[in-house]
Design a protein around this motif. Structure first.
Motif, mmCIF file in Angstrom:
data_model
loop_
_atom_site.group_PDB
_atom_site.id
_atom_site.type_symbol
_atom_site.label_atom_id
_atom_site.label_comp_id
_atom_site.label_asym_id
_atom_site.label_seq_id
_atom_site.Cartn_x
_atom_site.Cartn_y
_atom_site.Cartn_z
ATOM 1 N N LEU A 15 27.203 40.905 11.647
ATOM 2 C CA LEU A 15 27.658 39.579 12.045
ATOM 3 C C LEU A 15 27.935 38.697 10.831
ATOM 4 C CD1 LEU A 15 25.178 38.908 14.997
ATOM 5 C CD2 LEU A 15 27.482 39.868 15.116
ATOM 6 N N ASP A 16 26.986 38.623 9.917
ATOM 7 C CA ASP A 16 27.117 37.787 8.716
ATOM 8 C C ASP A 16 26.563 38.536 7.524
ATOM 9 O OD1 ASP A 16 28.124 35.345 9.951
ATOM 10 O OD2 ASP A 16 26.144 35.177 10.857
ATOM 11 N N GLU A 17 27.070 38.152 6.345
ATOM 12 C CA GLU A 17 26.532 38.731 5.120
ATOM 13 C C GLU A 17 25.801 37.705 4.271
ATOM 14 O OE1 GLU A 17 28.811 41.686 2.936
ATOM 15 O OE2 GLU A 17 30.340 41.585 4.495
ATOM 16 N N GLU A 18 26.115 36.441 4.443
ATOM 17 C CA GLU A 18 25.513 35.379 3.623
ATOM 18 C C GLU A 18 24.916 34.282 4.516
ATOM 19 O OE1 GLU A 18 25.156 35.514 0.423
ATOM 20 O OE2 GLU A 18 26.380 37.296 0.100
ATOM 21 N N PRO A 19 23.819 33.640 4.159
ATOM 22 C CA PRO A 19 22.938 33.989 3.034
ATOM 23 C C PRO A 19 22.065 35.198 3.320
ATOM 24 C CG PRO A 19 21.989 32.170 4.251
ATOM 25 C CD PRO A 19 23.314 32.484 4.910
ATOM 26 N N GLU A 20 21.879 35.505 4.613
ATOM 27 C CA GLU A 20 21.150 36.710 5.011
ATOM 28 C C GLU A 20 22.104 37.612 5.774
ATOM 29 O OE1 GLU A 20 17.994 35.296 7.467
ATOM 30 O OE2 GLU A 20 16.968 34.240 5.837
ATOM 31 N N SER A 21 21.876 38.910 5.692
ATOM 32 C CA SER A 21 22.698 39.845 6.468
ATOM 33 C C SER A 21 22.191 39.866 7.901
ATOM 34 C CB SER A 21 22.610 41.248 5.867
ATOM 35 O OG SER A 21 23.076 41.229 4.536
ATOM 36 N N ALA A 22 23.089 39.645 8.845
ATOM 37 C CA ALA A 22 22.701 39.635 10.266
ATOM 38 C C ALA A 22 23.367 40.797 10.975
ATOM 39 C CB ALA A 22 23.106 38.314 10.912
ATOM 40 N N TYR A 23 22.596 41.488 11.804
ATOM 41 C CA TYR A 23 23.084 42.668 12.516
ATOM 42 C C TYR A 23 22.758 42.522 14.001
ATOM 43 C CZ TYR A 23 23.057 44.590 7.784
ATOM 44 O OH TYR A 23 23.260 44.792 6.445
ATOM 45 N N TYR A 24 23.723 42.910 14.827
ATOM 46 C CA TYR A 24 23.531 42.853 16.280
ATOM 47 C C TYR A 24 23.456 44.264 16.834
ATOM 48 C CZ TYR A 24 24.501 42.289 21.233
ATOM 49 O OH TYR A 24 24.429 42.370 22.593
ATOM 50 N N PHE A 25 22.415 44.531 17.621
ATOM 51 C CA PHE A 25 22.229 45.818 18.286
ATOM 52 C C PHE A 25 22.514 45.637 19.778
ATOM 53 C CE2 PHE A 25 19.853 46.114 14.415
ATOM 54 C CZ PHE A 25 19.973 47.432 14.007
ATOM 55 N N PRO A 26 23.640 46.199 20.276
ATOM 56 C CA PRO A 26 23.990 46.031 21.700
ATOM 57 C C PRO A 26 22.864 46.467 22.636
ATOM 58 C CG PRO A 26 25.816 47.019 20.500
ATOM 59 C CD PRO A 26 24.651 46.986 19.554
ATOM 60 N N GLU A 27 22.223 47.588 22.303
ATOM 61 C CA GLU A 27 21.029 47.981 23.041
ATOM 62 C C GLU A 27 19.873 47.838 22.075
ATOM 63 O OE1 GLU A 27 18.792 51.756 25.143
ATOM 64 O OE2 GLU A 27 20.623 52.110 24.044
ATOM 65 N N PRO A 28 18.997 46.903 22.279
ATOM 66 C CA PRO A 28 18.648 46.178 23.503
ATOM 67 C C PRO A 28 19.072 44.705 23.506
ATOM 68 C CG PRO A 28 16.799 46.154 22.037
ATOM 69 C CD PRO A 28 17.927 46.784 21.282
ATOM 70 N N ASP A 29 20.257 44.372 23.015
ATOM 71 C CA ASP A 29 20.747 42.996 22.968
ATOM 72 C C ASP A 29 19.868 42.172 22.020
ATOM 73 O OD1 ASP A 29 22.298 40.814 23.434
ATOM 74 O OD2 ASP A 29 21.570 40.415 25.449
ATOM 75 N N MET A 30 19.844 42.589 20.753
ATOM 76 C CA MET A 30 18.934 42.017 19.757
ATOM 77 C C MET A 30 19.683 41.803 18.440
ATOM 78 S SD MET A 30 15.531 43.908 18.217
ATOM 79 C CE MET A 30 16.463 45.404 17.829
ATOM 80 N N THR A 31 19.359 40.709 17.763
ATOM 81 C CA THR A 31 19.930 40.433 16.445
ATOM 82 C C THR A 31 18.796 40.379 15.427
ATOM 83 O OG1 THR A 31 21.712 39.131 17.424
ATOM 84 C CG2 THR A 31 21.289 38.796 15.088
ATOM 85 N N ILE A 32 19.020 40.999 14.271
ATOM 86 C CA ILE A 32 18.028 40.921 13.198
ATOM 87 C C ILE A 32 18.689 40.346 11.955
ATOM 88 C CG2 ILE A 32 16.699 42.873 14.085
ATOM 89 C CD1 ILE A 32 17.854 44.569 11.787
ATOM 90 N N SER A 33 17.888 39.640 11.150
ATOM 91 C CA SER A 33 18.343 39.136 9.853
ATOM 92 C C SER A 33 17.599 39.891 8.773
ATOM 93 C CB SER A 33 18.076 37.639 9.726
ATOM 94 O OG SER A 33 18.857 36.926 10.659
ATOM 95 N N CYS A 34 18.328 40.283 7.723
ATOM 96 C CA CYS A 34 17.729 41.066 6.646
ATOM 97 C C CYS A 34 18.017 40.451 5.284
ATOM 98 C CB CYS A 34 18.284 42.494 6.648
ATOM 99 S SG CYS A 34 17.880 43.447 8.115
#
Length: 201
Positions: free
Chosen positions: A98-117
């Motif tokens: 989803l985003d790369e700055e300032p944190e990398s954000a990733y969306y997982f369709p299953e189980p409908d979850m977003t994480i920031s790394c």
């Protein structure tokens, strides 16, 4: 003539008895041949069914539940703060970035979850939620529970690690509420000290 008839009756009796013996001998053989075949088919079905059941069970077991706590860490769908991006991918498959700055954000369709790394380590987890999922978490949570006196937001603090699970109005998406897991900070404790966040238990 009588002798001839007697001889024919005897001959017929012997022939009939002989045929019946052959039938009696053949019938058990046919049954013996049939029985193992039936057992093999039934056993085969049972084995296949048990293998299928085991496969279904292992697939179910591989997917972690919405929430659990372990060693002071709070987990959402099997992930906690500090876990690697690769661990998330091994459980839930490839995400969408989803985003790369300032944190990398990733969306997982299953189980409908977003994480920031940051540096491919999880620093926040976000899940859209509803009342059923709220109950699923609040009923098993065993840390400190706070309620916001100025809104209906709630906060679940793992005192051993400082991890904070927030239940609040959703910032975006189709959900009214969201779960957000991150580390507690000075802002959180400021509102606790000011009495804005009141301890429930």
């Amino acid at each position: 003539m009588k002798r001839m008839l007697s001889f024919m009756v005897i001959a017929l009796t012997v022939l009939t008895a002989g045929c019946m013996e052959e039938q009696v001998k053949e019938e058990p053989n046919e049954k013996e041949n049939e029985q193992p075949h039936r057992v093999e088919v039934e056993d085969g079905k049972e084995e296949n069914q048990s293998e299928e059941d085991e496969g279904q069970e292992s697939e179910t077991e591989q997917k972690p539940p919405l929430f659990f706590a372990e060693n002071g860490n709070l987990f959402l769908y099997g992930l906690t703060l500090g876990d690697s991006l690769s661990k998330a991918e091994s459980i839930w498959g490839a995400p969408e970035m989803l985003d790369e700055e300032p944190e990398s954000a990733y969306y997982f369709p299953e189980p409908d979850m977003t994480i920031s790394c940051v540096d491919e380590k999880i620093v926040a987890i976000l899940i859209g939620t509803d009342r059923n999922k709220y109950e699923e978490v609040s009923e098993v949570f065993q840390g400190d529970h706070y309620k916001d006196t100025e809104s209906d937001d709630e906060y679940f603090l793992a005192t051993e690690t400082g991890q904070l699970l927030m239940y609040r109005d959703a910032a975006m998406g189709d959900y009214e509420k969201e779960w957000r897991l991150l580390m507690s900070d000075d802002n959180f404790f400021y509102y606790v000290n000011e009495g804005v966040y009141e301890k429930v238990n």
